[in-house]
Design a protein around this motif. Structure first.
Motif, PDB file in Angstrom:
ATOM      1  N   LEU A  67       0.983  -1.530  -0.127  1.00 37.45           N
ATOM      2  CA  LEU A  67      -0.181   0.318  -0.136  1.00 37.45           C
ATOM      3  C   LEU A  67       0.909   1.241  -0.154  1.00 37.45           C
ATOM      4  CD1 LEU A  67      -2.879  -1.086   2.771  1.00 37.45           C
ATOM      5  CD2 LEU A  67      -3.178  -1.085   0.059  1.00 37.45           C
ATOM      6  N   ILE A  68       1.912   1.084   0.747  1.00 39.52           N
ATOM      7  CA  ILE A  68       3.222   2.143   0.193  1.00 39.52           C
ATOM      8  C   ILE A  68       3.180   3.002  -0.750  1.00 39.52           C
ATOM      9  CG2 ILE A  68       5.089   3.084   1.755  1.00 39.52           C
ATOM     10  CD1 ILE A  68       5.033   1.925   4.309  1.00 39.52           C
ATOM     11  N   GLU A  69       4.112   1.750  -1.135  1.00 39.01           N
ATOM     12  CA  GLU A  69       4.843   1.960  -2.380  1.00 39.01           C
ATOM     13  C   GLU A  69       2.984   1.980  -3.871  1.00 39.01           C
ATOM     14  OE1 GLU A  69       7.678   1.554  -3.502  1.00 39.01           O
ATOM     15  OE2 GLU A  69       8.532   1.380  -1.278  1.00 39.01           O
ATOM     16  N   ALA A  70       2.338   1.641  -3.057  1.00 37.16           N
ATOM     17  CA  ALA A  70       1.161   2.179  -4.262  1.00 37.16           C
ATOM     18  C   ALA A  70       0.773   3.426  -4.528  1.00 37.16           C
ATOM     19  CB  ALA A  70      -0.135   1.078  -4.631  1.00 37.16           C
ATOM     20  N   ASP A  71       1.171   4.205  -2.831  1.00 35.52           N
ATOM     21  CA  ASP A  71       0.891   5.316  -2.712  1.00 35.52           C
ATOM     22  C   ASP A  71       2.374   5.931  -2.958  1.00 35.52           C
ATOM     23  OD1 ASP A  71      -0.854   8.097  -1.507  1.00 35.52           O
ATOM     24  OD2 ASP A  71       0.947   7.884  -0.434  1.00 35.52           O
TER      25      ASP A  71
ATOM     26  N   VAL B 219       1.437   6.162  -6.905  1.00 36.11           N
ATOM     27  CA  VAL B 219       0.614   7.852  -7.162  1.00 36.11           C
ATOM     28  C   VAL B 219       0.964   8.981  -7.242  1.00 36.11           C
ATOM     29  CG1 VAL B 219      -1.688   8.404  -6.583  1.00 36.11           C
ATOM     30  CG2 VAL B 219      -1.364   5.516  -7.238  1.00 36.11           C
ATOM     31  N   ARG B 220       1.814   9.361  -6.441  1.00 42.37           N
ATOM     32  CA  ARG B 220       2.326  10.239  -5.690  1.00 42.37           C
ATOM     33  C   ARG B 220       3.235  10.782  -6.880  1.00 42.37           C
ATOM     34  NH1 ARG B 220      -1.891  13.070  -3.299  1.00 42.37           N
ATOM     35  NH2 ARG B 220      -2.106  11.321  -1.618  1.00 42.37           N
ATOM     36  N   ALA B 221       4.247   9.736  -7.540  1.00 45.21           N
ATOM     37  CA  ALA B 221       5.530  10.001  -8.785  1.00 45.21           C
ATOM     38  C   ALA B 221       4.713  10.255 -10.320  1.00 45.21           C
ATOM     39  CB  ALA B 221       5.825   8.923  -8.834  1.00 45.21           C
ATOM     40  N   ARG B 222       3.334   9.433 -10.472  1.00 41.43           N
ATOM     41  CA  ARG B 222       2.731   9.682 -11.417  1.00 41.43           C
ATOM     42  C   ARG B 222       2.471  11.394 -11.633  1.00 41.43           C
ATOM     43  NH1 ARG B 222      -2.540   7.535 -12.787  1.00 41.43           N
ATOM     44  NH2 ARG B 222      -2.548   6.318 -10.990  1.00 41.43           N
ATOM     45  N   ILE B 223       1.632  11.774 -10.206  1.00 39.40           N
ATOM     46  CA  ILE B 223       0.830  12.295 -10.358  1.00 39.40           C
ATOM     47  C   ILE B 223       1.597  14.274 -10.427  1.00 39.40           C
ATOM     48  CG2 ILE B 223      -1.722  11.676  -9.790  1.00 39.40           C
ATOM     49  CD1 ILE B 223      -0.215  13.319  -7.118  1.00 39.40           C
ATOM     50  N   ALA B 224       3.256  13.387 -10.176  1.00 43.27           N
ATOM     51  CA  ALA B 224       3.806  14.613 -10.093  1.00 43.27           C
ATOM     52  C   ALA B 224       4.006  14.620 -11.413  1.00 43.27           C
ATOM     53  CB  ALA B 224       5.157  14.080  -9.015  1.00 43.27           C
ATOM     54  N   ALA B 225       4.448  13.407 -12.055  1.00 42.72           N
ATOM     55  CA  ALA B 225       4.752  13.246 -13.850  1.00 42.72           C
ATOM     56  C   ALA B 225       3.669  14.273 -14.138  1.00 42.72           C
ATOM     57  CB  ALA B 225       5.053  11.761 -13.844  1.00 42.72           C
ATOM     58  N   VAL B 226       2.778  14.256 -14.492  1.00 44.44           N
ATOM     59  CA  VAL B 226       1.710  14.904 -14.685  1.00 44.44           C
ATOM     60  C   VAL B 226       1.363  15.716 -14.894  1.00 44.44           C
ATOM     61  CG1 VAL B 226      -0.406  14.872 -15.744  1.00 44.44           C
ATOM     62  CG2 VAL B 226       0.475  12.083 -15.389  1.00 44.44           C
ATOM     63  N   ALA B 227       2.003  16.222 -13.803  1.00 36.87           N
ATOM     64  CA  ALA B 227       1.480  17.452 -13.067  1.00 36.87           C
ATOM     65  C   ALA B 227       3.233  18.524 -13.752  1.00 36.87           C
ATOM     66  CB  ALA B 227       1.877  18.207 -11.918  1.00 36.87           C
ATOM     67  N   ASP B 228       4.626  18.307 -14.338  1.00 37.59           N
ATOM     68  CA  ASP B 228       5.456  18.260 -14.590  1.00 37.59           C
ATOM     69  C   ASP B 228       5.117  19.516 -15.894  1.00 37.59           C
ATOM     70  OD1 ASP B 228       6.804  18.303 -12.423  1.00 37.59           O
ATOM     71  OD2 ASP B 228       7.398  17.184 -12.540  1.00 37.59           O
ATOM     72  N   VAL B 229       3.916  17.766 -16.651  1.00 35.41           N
ATOM     73  CA  VAL B 229       4.344  17.971 -17.974  1.00 35.41           C
ATOM     74  C   VAL B 229       3.098  19.207 -18.644  1.00 35.41           C
ATOM     75  CG1 VAL B 229       2.908  16.240 -19.707  1.00 35.41           C
ATOM     76  CG2 VAL B 229       5.258  15.171 -18.739  1.00 35.41           C
ATOM     77  N   ALA B 230       2.088  19.076 -17.879  1.00 32.12           N
ATOM     78  CA  ALA B 230       1.225  19.935 -17.812  1.00 32.12           C
ATOM     79  C   ALA B 230       1.563  21.526 -17.491  1.00 32.12           C
ATOM     80  CB  ALA B 230       0.124  19.206 -16.584  1.00 32.12           C
ATOM     81  N   ALA B 231       2.168  21.632 -16.740  1.00 32.86           N
ATOM     82  CA  ALA B 231       3.333  22.667 -16.589  1.00 32.86           C
ATOM     83  C   ALA B 231       3.883  23.085 -17.833  1.00 32.86           C
ATOM     84  CB  ALA B 231       3.969  22.701 -14.855  1.00 32.86           C
TER      85      ALA B 231
ATOM     86  N   LEU C 238      -4.665   8.080   6.707  1.00 32.37           N
ATOM     87  CA  LEU C 238      -2.847   7.297   6.476  1.00 32.37           C
ATOM     88  C   LEU C 238      -2.180   7.758   5.093  1.00 32.37           C
ATOM     89  CD1 LEU C 238      -3.010   3.401   7.561  1.00 32.37           C
ATOM     90  CD2 LEU C 238      -1.876   5.132   9.476  1.00 32.37           C
ATOM     91  N   PHE C 239      -2.466   8.033   4.637  1.00 28.96           N
ATOM     92  CA  PHE C 239      -2.042   8.200   3.056  1.00 28.96           C
ATOM     93  C   PHE C 239      -3.013   9.561   2.798  1.00 28.96           C
ATOM     94  CE2 PHE C 239      -2.012   3.768   3.280  1.00 28.96           C
ATOM     95  CZ  PHE C 239      -0.706   3.113   3.147  1.00 28.96           C
ATOM     96  N   ASP C 240      -3.712  10.413   3.060  1.00 28.09           N
ATOM     97  CA  ASP C 240      -4.593  11.440   2.641  1.00 28.09           C
ATOM     98  C   ASP C 240      -4.899  11.433   0.548  1.00 28.09           C
ATOM     99  OD1 ASP C 240      -5.549  14.191   2.016  1.00 28.09           O
ATOM    100  OD2 ASP C 240      -3.348  14.796   2.828  1.00 28.09           O
ATOM    101  N   PRO C 241      -5.767  10.191   0.367  1.00 30.34           N
ATOM    102  CA  PRO C 241      -5.094  10.100  -1.370  1.00 30.34           C
ATOM    103  C   PRO C 241      -5.675  11.365  -1.907  1.00 30.34           C
ATOM    104  CG  PRO C 241      -7.262   8.900  -0.384  1.00 30.34           C
ATOM    105  CD  PRO C 241      -6.073   9.682   0.923  1.00 30.34           C
ATOM    106  N   GLY C 242      -6.212  12.122  -0.971  1.00 29.66           N
ATOM    107  CA  GLY C 242      -6.977  13.653  -2.648  1.00 29.66           C
ATOM    108  C   GLY C 242      -6.030  14.421  -2.535  1.00 29.66           C
ATOM    109  N   ARG C 243      -4.687  14.895  -1.934  1.00 27.50           N
ATOM    110  CA  ARG C 243      -3.598  15.430  -2.151  1.00 27.50           C
ATOM    111  C   ARG C 243      -3.229  15.814  -3.819  1.00 27.50           C
ATOM    112  NH1 ARG C 243       1.891  13.685   1.797  1.00 27.50           N
ATOM    113  NH2 ARG C 243       0.821  11.974   0.032  1.00 27.50           N
ATOM    114  N   GLU C 244      -3.229  16.938  -3.726  1.00 30.52           N
ATOM    115  CA  GLU C 244      -2.537  17.464  -4.760  1.00 30.52           C
ATOM    116  C   GLU C 244      -1.250  18.106  -5.536  1.00 30.52           C
ATOM    117  OE1 GLU C 244      -4.983  21.090  -4.944  1.00 30.52           O
ATOM    118  OE2 GLU C 244      -6.398  20.803  -5.817  1.00 30.52           O
TER     119      GLU C 244
END
Length: 473
Positions: A33-37, A40-52, A124-130
């Motif tokens: 679960l920690i690795e999956a979180d 996900v954090r790394a994937r949305i960070a990469a998407v945010a970089d691409v979008a910016a 534990l993971f706060d899945p709604g973080r941006e």
């Protein structure tokens, strides 16, 4: 509730292995679960970089072409390439206004997680973080590229992954427990031999020994067990020899004391009676007032002689060697009935001939009966005592037959003969040692409400051998 004090060792160890396995599975699930979180954090960070970066290129293109009518922001290309279920992509201006937003739909085939798991996962993971990346144009931030994932989607995916691990656990854990239990059963199989050896020792079989084992720990236990069994056998043999020696010394002391009392004290009492009779004859002629004193002395001497005669009878059974066992026991029973005047009542039944048994066998059986009758009459308060003596012809006794002695009474259950605390006293202990010296068996049972029974069986051949040993000594 499980009774751990009486549970099977294999089951206890298997349950502990199962508990450790469950903890390991829980740790593995937490790790995934920690690795999956993190993924996900790394994937949305990469998407945010691409979008910016994409938005910054769009802004640079507008400024280079000097085309203020161009659409900005335009996240269609980015959304088309990175969009996933629950993923949201947006541009937020400096004023906080969302200019454009794309969100992927949720999967309809994913089961909703339990509320408890959802609350724990969100805590534990706060899945709604941006994931926020600034969009810079000409050195100034004109907005932000914002990427996040729907918390419900992340929670459902986490529950789906945890459910697969739980399914694996449900399948693997019973198999693991079965394998562990089988392995422990095989490894602890020698403990049955240890238990059987202890049971044999408890029943008096001091010849019990344990074989060597493969496991070093069990082999050490076997060595200690065998050593203790040898020591116990030696100690018991020494104790039996000492007890038998004490019995022999006791009988010898009784015979010696009986002779001394008969020769010295008996003659003195007889002399006193004779002197009292002579003094009475003199008093009749010279001093009639002394007649009463002379008669009193004679009565006292007579009573003392009766008491001495009873003590001599208890100290040494003179009739065993001369009359034989059967006649001696009949005389013993008659003496008890005469002294007790029917309370209690003693009965005797004799079956078979006892003329050819060894003298030591007869003497020891007489002493056993004497002790048992004393216990029943004086300690148990019995009103009826039944003695049965039988000669049986058995092939197991070496062709010489077997003497069976049975004594039953109706005494109270708390009598010293049946009391476990007095059961190991010198009375019953002396009986056991006498029977053991004759190579026989003794069994004593006390009834729950009233009465007790004593059973003694002695092989005749053993008695003859004991007599030969006694004469040789």
């Amino acid at each position: 509730m499980w009774n751990w004090s009486g549970s099977d060792l294999k089951l206890r160890l298997t349950l502990r292995v199962a508990a450790v396995s469950m903890l390991c599975f829980a740790a593995i699930a937490g790790y995934f679960l920690i690795e999956a979180d993190r993924s996900v954090r790394a994937r949305i960070a990469a998407v945010a970089d691409v979008a910016a970066r994409t938005l910054e290129l769009q802004q640079s293109k507008i400024q280079w072409l000097n085309n203020p009518r161009s659409d900005f922001p335009d996240l269609d290309g980015v959304a088309a390439s990175v969009m996933a279920p629950g993923l949201c992509l947006a541009f937020r201006s400096n004023s906080g206004e969302i200019s454009q937003r794309f969100c992927g739909g949720t999967q309809t085939d994913t089961a909703a997680p339990p509320l408890a798991f959802a609350a724990l996962y969100r805590r534990l993971f706060d899945p709604g973080r941006e994931a926020v990346r600034p969009v810079v144009s000409r050195g100034q931030a004109i907005g932000e590229a914002v990427v996040w994932v729907d918390p419900a989607v992340l929670t459902a995916e986490a529950w789906h992954d945890a459910g697969r691990l739980m399914a694996v656990l449900m399948l693997a854990l019973p198999l693991l427990c079965a394998l562990v239990y089988a392995a422990l059963s095989r490894a602890l199989r020698p403990t049955r031999l240890i238990r059987d050896g202890l049971a044999r020792i408890a029943t008096g079989d001091l010849a019990a020994r344990l074989p060597p084992f493969d496991l070093a720990e069990l082999s050490a236990i076997g060595d200690v067990f065998n050593h203790l069994a040898e020591r116990l056998a030696a100690a018991l043999s020494d104790r039996n020899a000492l007890t038998q020696k004490l019995i022999v010394v006791q009988d010898e002391e009784r015979r010696h004391l009986a002779r001394e009392l008969h020769d010295e004290f008996g003659q003195s009492l007889a002399a006193i009676r004779a002197l009292a009779a002579s003094a009475r004859l003199t008093a009749v002629q010279d001093c009639p007032t002394l007649l009463a004193e002379c008669d009193g002395i004679a009565r006292t001497a007579t009573d003392m002689m009766e008491t001495l005669r009873g003590a001599l009878f208890r100290l040494r059974p003179p009739d065993v060697d001369e009359l034989g066992l059967a006649a001696s026991l009949e005389g013993l029973i008659a003496g008890w009935n005469g002294r007790s005047r029917g309370q209690p009542r003693f009965e005797i039944v004799i079956l078979g001939s006892f003329e050819r048994i060894a003298a030591s066998t007869g003497a020891n059986l007489y002493r056993i009966v004497q002790e048992a009758l004393t216990n029943a009459a004086k300690h148990a308060g019995a009103t009826r005592v039944m003695l049965r003596l039988e000669m049986r012809e058995t092939a197991s006794a070496g062709g010489g037959g077997e003497i069976v002695l049975a004594i039953d009474d109706d005494g109270r259950p708390g009598d010293p003969q049946g009391d476990p605390q007095v059961k190991s006293g010198m009375g019953l202990l002396g009986m056991r040692e006498r029977v053991a010296a004759l190579g026989g068996r003794l069994n004593f049972e006390a009834g729950q409400s009233a009465g007790s029974s004593l059973r003694v069986s002695v092989p005749v051949a053993a008695g003859r051998e004991a007599a030969f040993v006694e004469r040789a000594a």
